[in-house]
Write a protein that holds these residues in place. Structure first.
Motif, PDB file in Angstrom:
ATOM      1  N   PHE A  87      11.141  -1.423  -4.483  1.00 52.97           N
ATOM      2  CA  PHE A  87      10.619  -2.490  -3.641  1.00 52.97           C
ATOM      3  C   PHE A  87       9.644  -3.365  -4.425  1.00 52.97           C
ATOM      4  O   PHE A  87       9.754  -4.590  -4.441  1.00 52.97           O
ATOM      5  N   ALA A  88       8.712  -2.721  -5.073  1.00 54.89           N
ATOM      6  CA  ALA A  88       7.645  -3.461  -5.750  1.00 54.89           C
ATOM      7  C   ALA A  88       8.176  -4.257  -6.932  1.00 54.89           C
ATOM      8  O   ALA A  88       7.759  -5.381  -7.176  1.00 54.89           O
ATOM      9  N   GLU A  89       9.132  -3.665  -7.630  1.00 53.35           N
ATOM     10  CA  GLU A  89       9.605  -4.324  -8.847  1.00 53.35           C
ATOM     11  C   GLU A  89      10.357  -5.612  -8.572  1.00 53.35           C
ATOM     12  O   GLU A  89      10.492  -6.452  -9.446  1.00 53.35           O
ATOM     13  N   ARG A  90      10.854  -5.745  -7.352  1.00 58.40           N
ATOM     14  CA  ARG A  90      11.583  -6.964  -7.052  1.00 58.40           C
ATOM     15  C   ARG A  90      10.707  -8.193  -7.244  1.00 58.40           C
ATOM     16  O   ARG A  90      11.156  -9.213  -7.723  1.00 58.40           O
ATOM     17  N   GLN A  91       9.491  -8.116  -6.808  1.00 53.99           N
ATOM     18  CA  GLN A  91       8.660  -9.315  -6.894  1.00 53.99           C
ATOM     19  C   GLN A  91       7.226  -9.075  -7.314  1.00 53.99           C
ATOM     20  O   GLN A  91       6.522 -10.038  -7.545  1.00 53.99           O
ATOM     21  N   ALA A  92       6.796  -7.844  -7.344  1.00 51.38           N
ATOM     22  CA  ALA A  92       5.373  -7.626  -7.572  1.00 51.38           C
ATOM     23  C   ALA A  92       4.942  -8.235  -8.886  1.00 51.38           C
ATOM     24  O   ALA A  92       5.693  -8.229  -9.854  1.00 51.38           O
ATOM     25  N   HIS A  93       3.778  -8.768  -8.872  1.00 52.95           N
ATOM     26  CA  HIS A  93       3.266  -9.385 -10.074  1.00 52.95           C
ATOM     27  C   HIS A  93       2.291  -8.492 -10.798  1.00 52.95           C
ATOM     28  O   HIS A  93       2.111  -8.625 -11.993  1.00 52.95           O
ATOM     29  N   LEU A  94       1.643  -7.660 -10.042  1.00 51.48           N
ATOM     30  CA  LEU A  94       0.687  -6.812 -10.729  1.00 51.48           C
ATOM     31  C   LEU A  94       0.376  -5.572  -9.924  1.00 51.48           C
ATOM     32  O   LEU A  94       0.641  -5.490  -8.730  1.00 51.48           O
ATOM     33  N   LEU A  95      -0.168  -4.641 -10.645  1.00 52.16           N
ATOM     34  CA  LEU A  95      -0.490  -3.357 -10.082  1.00 52.16           C
ATOM     35  C   LEU A  95      -2.010  -3.229 -10.040  1.00 52.16           C
ATOM     36  O   LEU A  95      -2.676  -3.396 -11.057  1.00 52.16           O
ATOM     37  N   LEU A  96      -2.512  -2.994  -8.859  1.00 55.15           N
ATOM     38  CA  LEU A  96      -3.947  -2.805  -8.697  1.00 55.15           C
ATOM     39  C   LEU A  96      -4.175  -1.323  -8.395  1.00 55.15           C
ATOM     40  O   LEU A  96      -3.874  -0.848  -7.304  1.00 55.15           O
ATOM     41  N   VAL A  97      -4.637  -0.617  -9.401  1.00 56.50           N
ATOM     42  CA  VAL A  97      -4.861   0.819  -9.268  1.00 56.50           C
ATOM     43  C   VAL A  97      -6.274   1.017  -8.733  1.00 56.50           C
ATOM     44  O   VAL A  97      -7.218   0.404  -9.224  1.00 56.50           O
ATOM     45  N   VAL A  98      -6.389   1.837  -7.711  1.00 54.62           N
ATOM     46  CA  VAL A  98      -7.689   2.008  -7.053  1.00 54.62           C
ATOM     47  C   VAL A  98      -8.115   3.462  -7.152  1.00 54.62           C
ATOM     48  O   VAL A  98      -7.377   4.361  -6.747  1.00 54.62           O
ATOM     49  N   MET A  99      -9.295   3.674  -7.718  1.00 51.64           N
ATOM     50  CA  MET A  99      -9.797   5.047  -7.796  1.00 51.64           C
ATOM     51  C   MET A  99     -11.301   5.089  -7.595  1.00 51.64           C
ATOM     52  O   MET A  99     -12.017   4.192  -8.036  1.00 51.64           O
ATOM     53  N   ASP A 109       0.863  -1.187   0.000  1.00 51.19           N
ATOM     54  CA  ASP A 109       0.000   0.000   0.000  1.00 51.19           C
ATOM     55  C   ASP A 109       0.892   1.227   0.000  1.00 51.19           C
ATOM     56  O   ASP A 109       1.585   1.502   0.965  1.00 51.19           O
ATOM     57  N   THR A 110       0.921   1.921  -1.112  1.00 53.57           N
ATOM     58  CA  THR A 110       1.754   3.119  -1.183  1.00 53.57           C
ATOM     59  C   THR A 110       0.934   4.310  -0.731  1.00 53.57           C
ATOM     60  O   THR A 110      -0.128   4.589  -1.265  1.00 53.57           O
ATOM     61  N   ARG A 111       1.441   4.959   0.261  1.00 53.78           N
ATOM     62  CA  ARG A 111       0.733   6.124   0.786  1.00 53.78           C
ATOM     63  C   ARG A 111       1.444   7.376   0.304  1.00 53.78           C
ATOM     64  O   ARG A 111       2.380   7.316  -0.464  1.00 53.78           O
ATOM     65  N   GLY A 112       0.974   8.496   0.782  1.00 59.57           N
ATOM     66  CA  GLY A 112       1.653   9.725   0.430  1.00 59.57           C
ATOM     67  C   GLY A 112       1.213  10.265  -0.918  1.00 59.57           C
ATOM     68  O   GLY A 112       1.591  11.358  -1.316  1.00 59.57           O
ATOM     69  N   LEU A 113       0.404   9.480  -1.610  1.00 60.13           N
ATOM     70  CA  LEU A 113      -0.101   9.985  -2.879  1.00 60.13           C
ATOM     71  C   LEU A 113      -1.089  11.105  -2.614  1.00 60.13           C
ATOM     72  O   LEU A 113      -1.865  11.043  -1.685  1.00 60.13           O
ATOM     73  N   GLY A 114      -1.054  12.088  -3.472  1.00 62.21           N
ATOM     74  CA  GLY A 114      -1.955  13.208  -3.263  1.00 62.21           C
ATOM     75  C   GLY A 114      -1.421  14.165  -2.218  1.00 62.21           C
ATOM     76  O   GLY A 114      -1.936  15.261  -2.039  1.00 62.21           O
ATOM     77  N   GLU A 115      -0.387  13.763  -1.492  1.00 61.83           N
ATOM     78  CA  GLU A 115       0.267  14.665  -0.558  1.00 61.83           C
ATOM     79  C   GLU A 115       1.530  15.186  -1.234  1.00 61.83           C
ATOM     80  O   GLU A 115       2.136  14.489  -2.026  1.00 61.83           O
ATOM     81  N   ALA A 116       1.907  16.372  -0.869  1.00 58.34           N
ATOM     82  CA  ALA A 116       3.126  17.010  -1.354  1.00 58.34           C
ATOM     83  C   ALA A 116       3.584  16.374  -2.667  1.00 58.34           C
ATOM     84  O   ALA A 116       2.793  16.062  -3.536  1.00 58.34           O
ATOM     85  N   ARG A 117       4.891  16.172  -2.775  1.00 61.54           N
ATOM     86  CA  ARG A 117       5.386  15.498  -3.973  1.00 61.54           C
ATOM     87  C   ARG A 117       5.745  14.075  -3.593  1.00 61.54           C
ATOM     88  O   ARG A 117       6.449  13.831  -2.647  1.00 61.54           O
ATOM     89  N   TYR A 118       5.240  13.177  -4.362  1.00 67.84           N
ATOM     90  CA  TYR A 118       5.472  11.769  -4.060  1.00 67.84           C
ATOM     91  C   TYR A 118       6.543  11.245  -4.994  1.00 67.84           C
ATOM     92  O   TYR A 118       6.411  11.316  -6.209  1.00 67.84           O
ATOM     93  N   ASP A 119       7.600  10.736  -4.418  1.00 70.79           N
ATOM     94  CA  ASP A 119       8.661  10.156  -5.227  1.00 70.79           C
ATOM     95  C   ASP A 119       8.569   8.642  -5.141  1.00 70.79           C
ATOM     96  O   ASP A 119       8.869   8.049  -4.112  1.00 70.79           O
ATOM     97  N   PRO A 120       8.125   8.021  -6.197  1.00 71.88           N
ATOM     98  CA  PRO A 120       7.873   6.579  -6.132  1.00 71.88           C
ATOM     99  C   PRO A 120       9.120   5.718  -6.292  1.00 71.88           C
ATOM    100  O   PRO A 120       9.003   4.491  -6.303  1.00 71.88           O
ATOM    101  N   THR A 121      10.293   6.327  -6.392  1.00 72.89           N
ATOM    102  CA  THR A 121      11.497   5.540  -6.693  1.00 72.89           C
ATOM    103  C   THR A 121      11.673   4.363  -5.745  1.00 72.89           C
ATOM    104  O   THR A 121      11.872   3.225  -6.167  1.00 72.89           O
ATOM    105  N   GLU A 122      11.570   4.689  -4.457  1.00 76.19           N
ATOM    106  CA  GLU A 122      11.797   3.663  -3.445  1.00 76.19           C
ATOM    107  C   GLU A 122      10.744   2.547  -3.548  1.00 76.19           C
ATOM    108  O   GLU A 122      11.057   1.364  -3.470  1.00 76.19           O
ATOM    109  N   ASP A 123       9.495   2.973  -3.710  1.00 84.30           N
ATOM    110  CA  ASP A 123       8.422   1.997  -3.820  1.00 84.30           C
ATOM    111  C   ASP A 123       8.565   1.162  -5.080  1.00 84.30           C
ATOM    112  O   ASP A 123       8.311  -0.038  -5.077  1.00 84.30           O
ATOM    113  N   LEU A 124       8.954   1.816  -6.140  1.00 82.34           N
ATOM    114  CA  LEU A 124       9.159   1.081  -7.382  1.00 82.34           C
ATOM    115  C   LEU A 124      10.221   0.016  -7.193  1.00 82.34           C
ATOM    116  O   LEU A 124      10.042  -1.130  -7.600  1.00 82.34           O
TER     117      LEU A 124
END
Ligand SMILES: Nc1nc2c(ncn2[C@@H]2O[C@H](COP(=O)(O)OP(=O)(O)OP(=O)(O)O)[C@@H](O)[C@H]2O)c(=O)[nH]1
Ligand SMILES: [Mg+2]
Length: 392
Positions: free
Chosen positions: A93-105, A76-91
């Protein structure tokens, strides 16, 4: 076994499971419905999910399910919609094993620029990654007091098949349009849902649940069946070589059993019991009360067996049944498959020593966790095979 050793063992198993679990990245604005999705998919309460989340990067946290031996991890990536979100770290982490992206809106929320730009970047780097867009809180677009239509009102593409209020339909279509020229080759699917609380008064409570699990299934890695044919049994142990196809067979059967609605909880342990019986025959050992007790205590405090046979199987099979993509293959469950496979391998280890009157508790637990990892490795190899040629 002393409690400290038991705890260490449990942790080792959890670590090994975690390394191989499917990571589903939930990407969505604050209050978009991420936790509601985890709740529906796992059967956990919001409170359990809240306390179960562990921080993993500065702006994200992860919920392991089941916690003792996770087969799935919700990032669960938080911080979205707040200030500036830099997804580098999450990317990373997620890219190591994540299989899919579930976008929620939220279905009625057109402000999705930050989200869409992250998805765009991600698919530039990982073109094969499947993207599922969950469009939540549909009833926000209903007239006051209206319930859901009696049938789920969307087809397998997420397009309306029945009367959907005009503004809601427009908003859903607008959100789809944001993804129209997404880079990459992986599947992009849209699933309108409304996962409410019982007190909200909507029926069904989890409207669109089947559609979401179907989309997850479709997005998941393929090719396990073929991989299984190439699995090498232990070459220099005749009994374990004989046992191997039984284990694969029972594990596959356990996975397949869950296709039958409501059969999961009943069928999987039944299949596992059968497997244990036939393995004992191969090893010339019979399961009496004492032997069963010894084997159970080798597997820690029973957490593994519990996790496998009760805790999440019914929900998990809906979520990760992923392997049966090849033609004619059964849709299977990674959870049922892997836990049954691991149980079988652990039993072989146990039975081989039992024959000689020995018990090696740590060895049985290690065999279990190694086999669990092995089983889940098949899934990542399956994905790699499925994505070969399209990944960058
Ligand atoms: N009716 C309805 N309410 C929803 C839906 N999804 C979320 N909600 C409600 O919206 C609020 C936020 O939902 P959560 O699932 O907690 O959203 P979240 O994205 O996890 O929120 P944060 O963790 O705070 O970012 C809660 O009050 C939910 O009950 C949905 O599909 N339908
Ligand atoms: Mg949340």
């Amino acid at each position: 076994m002393n409690p400290a050793a038991g705890a260490r063992e449990a942790e080792a198993i959890a670590v090994s499971a975690r390394e191989n679990a499917t990571v589903v990245w939930l990407l969505g604005k604050v209050q978009s419905g991420k936790t509601s999705i985890v709740r529906a998919l796992t059967g956990c309460t919001d409170a359990e999910i809240g306390t179960g989340y562990a921080p993993c990067t500065r702006t994200s946290r992860v919920f392991d399910f089941p916690p003792e031996a996770p087969v799935i991890r919700f990032l669960d990536t938080r911080g979205l919609g707040e200030a500036r979100y830099d997804p580098t770290e999450d990317l990373a982490f997620a890219e190591r094993q994540a299989h899919l992206l579930l976008v929620v809106m939220r279905a009625l929320d057109p402000q999705q620029d930050a989200i869409v730009s992250i998805v765009r970047d991600l698919r530039t780097r990982r073109p094969a990654w499947p993207v599922i867009v969950a469009q939540t809180s549909l009833h926000d677009g209903y007239p006051p007091g209206a319930n859901h239509p009696p049938q789920y009102a969307f087809d397998s593409q997420g397009l309306p098949t029945a009367d959907v209020p005009a503004e809601l339909a427009r908003s859903l279509a607008f959100q789809r349009s944001l993804f129209r020229d997404l880079p990459g080759t992986g599947l992009v699917s849209f699933v309108p849902i409304d996962f409410t609380q019982p007190e909200d008064g909507f029926q069904p409570v989890n409207y669109g649940f089947e559609a979401l699990t179907a989309a997850l299934r479709e997005a998941a890695p393929a090719g396990l069946i073929a991989l299984l044919e190439g699995v090498q049994a232990e070459a220099n142990d005749a009994r374990s070589r004989r046992a191997h196809p039984h284990i694969v067979g029972y594990a596959t059967a356990a996975a397949a059993a869950d296709i039958v609605p409501l059969a999961g909880l009943v069928a999987v342990p039944g299949v596992q019991a059968k497997m244990l019986h036939s393995l004992a025959a191969i090893y010339g050992v019979s399961w009496d009360k004492r032997t069963i007790g010894e084997f159970a205590s080798c597997l820690g405090t029973g957490t593994i067996l519990r996790a496998a046979s009760q805790l999440g199987i019914r929900q998990l099979v809906k979520l990760i049944p992923i392997y049966g993509q090849t033609a004619g293959a059964v849709a299977a469950s990674a959870a049922s498959f892997a836990t049954t496979f691991a149980l079988g391998k652990a039993a072989c280890y146990f039975l081989a020593r039992r024959r000689k009157g020995e018990v090696d508790m740590a060895g049985v637990a290690a065999a279990y966790s190694a086999a669990l990892a092995e089983a889940f490795n098949y899934s990542s190899r399956g994905e790699a095979a499925g994505q070969a040629g399209s990944a960058s």
